[in-house]
Write a protein that holds these residues in place. Structure first.
Motif, PDB file in Angstrom:
ATOM      1  N   ARG A 160      -0.009  12.159   2.463  1.00 47.98           N
ATOM      2  CA  ARG A 160      -0.514  11.063   1.781  1.00 47.98           C
ATOM      3  C   ARG A 160      -0.262   9.687   2.291  1.00 47.98           C
ATOM      4  NH1 ARG A 160      -2.059  12.646  -4.397  1.00 47.98           N
ATOM      5  NH2 ARG A 160      -2.140   9.738  -4.326  1.00 47.98           N
ATOM      6  N   ALA A 161       0.952   8.841   2.773  1.00 51.00           N
ATOM      7  CA  ALA A 161       1.150   7.297   3.018  1.00 51.00           C
ATOM      8  C   ALA A 161       0.746   7.221   4.278  1.00 51.00           C
ATOM      9  CB  ALA A 161       2.772   7.608   3.241  1.00 51.00           C
ATOM     10  N   GLN A 177       0.549  -0.843  -0.083  1.00 52.19           N
ATOM     11  CA  GLN A 177       0.278   0.271  -0.043  1.00 52.19           C
ATOM     12  C   GLN A 177       0.910   1.408  -0.119  1.00 52.19           C
ATOM     13  OE1 GLN A 177      -2.127  -1.004   3.800  1.00 52.19           O
ATOM     14  NE2 GLN A 177      -3.933  -2.192   2.130  1.00 52.19           N
ATOM     15  N   LEU A 178       2.141   1.148   0.322  1.00 51.17           N
ATOM     16  CA  LEU A 178       2.752   1.982   0.865  1.00 51.17           C
ATOM     17  C   LEU A 178       3.350   2.770  -0.315  1.00 51.17           C
ATOM     18  CD1 LEU A 178       4.315   3.888   2.669  1.00 51.17           C
ATOM     19  CD2 LEU A 178       5.711   3.175   3.053  1.00 51.17           C
ATOM     20  N   LEU A 179       4.418   1.379  -1.379  1.00 56.07           N
ATOM     21  CA  LEU A 179       4.895   2.020  -2.596  1.00 56.07           C
ATOM     22  C   LEU A 179       3.617   1.963  -3.378  1.00 56.07           C
ATOM     23  CD1 LEU A 179       5.801  -1.676  -3.605  1.00 56.07           C
ATOM     24  CD2 LEU A 179       6.852   0.279  -3.370  1.00 56.07           C
ATOM     25  N   GLN A 180       2.109   1.975  -3.340  1.00 52.77           N
ATOM     26  CA  GLN A 180       1.481   2.439  -4.190  1.00 52.77           C
ATOM     27  C   GLN A 180       0.992   3.832  -4.536  1.00 52.77           C
ATOM     28  OE1 GLN A 180       0.881   0.374  -7.027  1.00 52.77           O
ATOM     29  NE2 GLN A 180       2.268  -1.086  -5.153  1.00 52.77           N
ATOM     30  N   THR A 186       0.999   9.441  -4.857  1.00 55.24           N
ATOM     31  CA  THR A 186       1.593  11.046  -4.827  1.00 55.24           C
ATOM     32  C   THR A 186       2.441  11.470  -6.117  1.00 55.24           C
ATOM     33  OG1 THR A 186       1.012  10.201  -3.282  1.00 55.24           O
ATOM     34  CG2 THR A 186       1.535  12.695  -3.421  1.00 55.24           C
ATOM     35  N   CYS A 187       2.891  10.927  -6.237  1.00 53.58           N
ATOM     36  CA  CYS A 187       4.392  11.268  -7.083  1.00 53.58           C
ATOM     37  C   CYS A 187       3.861  11.432  -8.091  1.00 53.58           C
ATOM     38  CB  CYS A 187       5.659  10.730  -7.119  1.00 53.58           C
ATOM     39  SG  CYS A 187       6.865  10.689  -5.724  1.00 53.58           S
ATOM     40  N   THR A 188       3.187  10.385  -8.921  1.00 55.25           N
ATOM     41  CA  THR A 188       2.449  10.930 -10.866  1.00 55.25           C
ATOM     42  C   THR A 188       1.659  12.130 -10.180  1.00 55.25           C
ATOM     43  OG1 THR A 188       2.351   8.358 -10.755  1.00 55.25           O
ATOM     44  CG2 THR A 188       1.386   9.637 -12.004  1.00 55.25           C
TER      45      THR A 188
END
Ligand code: ASP
Length: 697
Positions: A371-372, A260-263, A268-270
């Motif tokens: 957001r994370a 979930q953290l990866l997603q 967010t970065c995108t």
């Protein structure tokens, strides 16, 4: 097929659990490594006793190479060495097939066209009456006077399956063969458990699947430990049997959170307009301060690739190439001694942006973090995150990654005691040092013997000694140093440190960095012990304005973080006059006293970069030799740029919980840099070394 293999397999025990030292140990290791290489494709390891299941045809290859073997049954009684040919043949005669494999199911079923309709942990009352197919691992089997219950497990949790002799006799009979960790598929009907049988501790506790058909898809060796969260298992055992460990619900949850953290980070970065761009693993040495992992080139004997300590250089080159904003969940490799909680190989959320200043980068970091926490844990962090300068945190907390929840702060007393009669203070000040102190209110609980221990401890940390003062209920000083410190000095110190009756004051007189470091550690230690930590669960802090350089013990200037960090614009002029005073654009993000990551603006002008390299001790020729590609890139038209790298594993640990980074990494290395399951690092075949032009000495 499996039956056939089972009968032909023998339980062969090679080496000893402690086979790591001495010539016998070396021999064990050697044999095991040979086996791994030669029999890797045939090998399967028994869960309980580290046996290898070896096909009969390979026994002749193995026997002369074994040092010990074991027969099933009482382990301790039947281990014996194989040292002579006679013993080898005698032993071969006494071999018996592995009981465990013999016990394996008589016949395995194919999955066929059966497909899962629900995950085990998702069945609820609303599914009652529906036909369902569950697939998973047998967590537990209970035989209740004819009715067999199976807790079936998958990554979503447990679901209960019931096998009844009257409604599905065939499935029920087969259920008798089930053992822990067998892999099955069950078709049946979801039914309500009924009043008395409801299990309120299980999310699926109101329902059960009444089986109509059972397919046994695979058998399993006996697990080395019970796969429950609250079982106390030695970590070495967990890592040796990592597959079983990872099957535990807690580990499944932690890795789900990691996902979930990866997603969350990717999304967010995108959204922030950053491109995800991968950079090479086979790179060249990066100046991040650790030892490189080197990969020998077969094509260019004597030349080496280096695994990236971070993608620092590549991400800067991407900015120069015009990509404007970049992120990557990057793998980094640092060949460090395994102190504390570090991994040789770890993940970073690596970021870089063009045409930004510090504020814009910090905004992005805040956005990613907020957001994370929201996406992974549903936690709303207060914004904006506070900022403090390096000078301020070092002065107040004695650390550049302070836990600001601890309500204790250092004070500097150097100016007050510079002319004191107490030689320890004055000598330290004359040598360019400082006198700093940690005031602790209401410290009656710290006994005299504990104080003595603290003094010893500060010596172990490098202090020459530690003075202390206790303020009595009457307000006077009780301390071995009282008579050396004048009345006026005492009053001034009391005023600055805010002393009241019950206070304890700990002094360190030393080099500034050492004094702060020791008091900073005591602050955390005593803050925890005396329960002075505020109840806030998450304290975030940006630390900014780090110095660009620090001094080595020989007095030479070195970079504080890495050589590409840009100075603050207003300090560029100081590079040629007072380099020690130059502040960097470097910033850290700290959470609860843990550094989540660091970053900076970078030098985009080659003249400034070259000037910094020269201060670091490189001649222009040496700088061009070592960093020529970077200087060349800057000269092609580099935009102002800056970035950051979060320690991804650490952020994950803080969100998912656990005791060490190993709890949030699927296949970590041990403290001794090994993977105990796949047994890495490993020796390689002589031909492989020859191909690479290498010889092991
Ligand atoms: N490359 C740095 C590191 O790995 C982070 C950065 O400055 O972006 O620590």
């Amino acid at each position: 097929m499996l039956v056939h293999l089972a009968l032909l397999h023998y339980h062969v025990w090679i080496g000893a659990k402690t086979a790591s030292s001495g010539s016998a140990g070396m021999l064990h290791l050697f044999v095991r490594r040979r086996l791994h290489t030669r029999l890797g494709h045939l090998r399967s390891v028994c869960g309980m006793c580290r046996c290898y299941n070896v096909p009969l045809g390979q026994i002749y290859y193995l026997l002369p190479r074994m040092t010990h073997f074991i027969l099933p049954g009482s382990l301790s009684a039947r281990v014996f060495p194989v040292s002579t040919a006679a013993q080898v043949f005698f032993s071969a005669w006494t071999y018996t097939p592995c009981q465990r494999m013999e016990e394996a199911v008589k016949q395995l079923d194919p999955l066929g066209s059966l497909r899962r309709t629900h995950y085990c942990g998702t069945l609820r009352s609303e599914h009652v009456g529906q036909e369902a197919i569950l697939c998973g691992w047998v967590h537990r089997r209970r035989d209740h006077g004819g009715v067999v219950f199976v807790d079936l497990r998958d990554r979503t949790g447990l679901g209960q399956v019931v096998f009844k002799p009257d409604t599905a006799p065939e499935a029920h009979a087969k259920a008798g063969e089930l053992r822990s960790e067998y892999v099955i598929a069950v078709r049946g009907k979801v039914e309500s458990r009924g009043e008395g049988a409801i299990n309120p501790n299980m999310p699926t506790g109101e329902v059960e699947l009444v089986a109509a058909e059972l397919r046994i898809l695979n058998a399993a060796t006996t697990p080395p430990f019970v796969l429950e969260d609250d079982v106390q298992v030695d970590e070495a055992l967990r890592l040796r049997y990592r597959i079983h460990d990872l099957r535990r619900p807690l580990m499944q949850q932690r890795l789900a959170m990691r996902h979930q953290l990866l997603q969350s980070v990717r999304a967010t970065c995108t959204d922030l307009g950053l491109y995800e761009i991968e950079t090479p693993i086979l790179g060249r040495s990066t100046p991040e301060g650790a030892r490189d992992f080197l990969v020998p080139s077969r094509i260019y004997p004597g030349s080496f690739y280096a695994l990236p300590q971070s993608p620092q250089i590549m991400k800067q080159l991407l900015m120069v190439a015009g990509f404007d904003g970049y992120f990557q969940i990057a793998r980094c490799f640092r060949d460090e001694d395994q102190r504390a909680d570090r991994q040789l190989e770890f993940a970073q959320i690596d970021l870089e942006m063009s045409f930004v200043g510090i504020d814009e980068v910090l905004h992005v970091l805040e956005e990613i973090t907020v957001r994370a926490f929201r996406d992974v844990r549903g936690i709303e962090l207060p914004r904006p995150f506070p900022r403090a300068s390096y000078a301020e945190v070092m002065a107040r907390y004695g650390s550049d990654r302070p836990d600001t929840r601890i309500a204790l702060e250092l004070v500097d007393l150097t100016d007050l005691v510079a002319n004191s009669a107490f030689q320890v203070f004055t000598q330290a000040v004359q040598a360019g040092g400082v006198v700093r102190a940690l005031p602790i209110p209401d410290a009656e609980a710290v006994s005299r013997s504990e104080l003595d221990r603290l003094v010893d401890q500060s010596r172990q940390w490098g202090a020459k000694g530690m003075a202390w003062v206790r303020v009595t209920p009457e307000g006077s000083w009780q301390s071995p140093i009282t008579r050396y410190v004048s009345e006026t000095e005492q009053q001034q110190i009391a005023a600055r440190a805010g002393l009241r009756p019950g206070h304890l004051l700990l002094f360190i007189a030393d080099r500034p960095a050492l004094a702060s470091d020791i008091l900073g550690r005591l602050r955390v230690q005593l803050g925890e012990r005396l329960e002075r930590r505020a109840d806030r669960p998450w304290d975030l802090l940006f630390v900014v304005d780090f110095p660009l350089f620090e001094e080595t013990e020989s007095g030479q200037l070195t970079y504080m973080h890495m050589p590409f960090v840009a100075p603050l614009e207003e300090d560029i002029g100081l590079l040629s006059t007072q380099p020690r005073q130059v502040r960097a654009t470097h910033y850290d993000l700290v959470l609860n006293g843990v550094e989540l990551g660091s970053g900076s603006l970078r030098n985009h002008r080659s003249d400034v970069q070259l000037q910094i390299l020269e201060i670091l001790g490189y001649s222009e020729a040496q700088a061009r030799e070592r960093f020529g590609f970077m200087l060349e890139a800057l000269d092609t038209g580099a935009p102002p740029h800056g970035g950051f790298a979060f320690g991804f594993d650490r952020l994950c640990l803080m969100l998912a919980g656990g005791d060490s980074l190993r709890d949030v990494i699927a296949f970590p290395k041990t403290q001794r840099a090994q993977d105990l399951f796949i047994q890495s690092p490993n020796t390689v075949e002589p031909e492989q070394l020859r191909d690479l032009g290498l010889r092991v000495r």
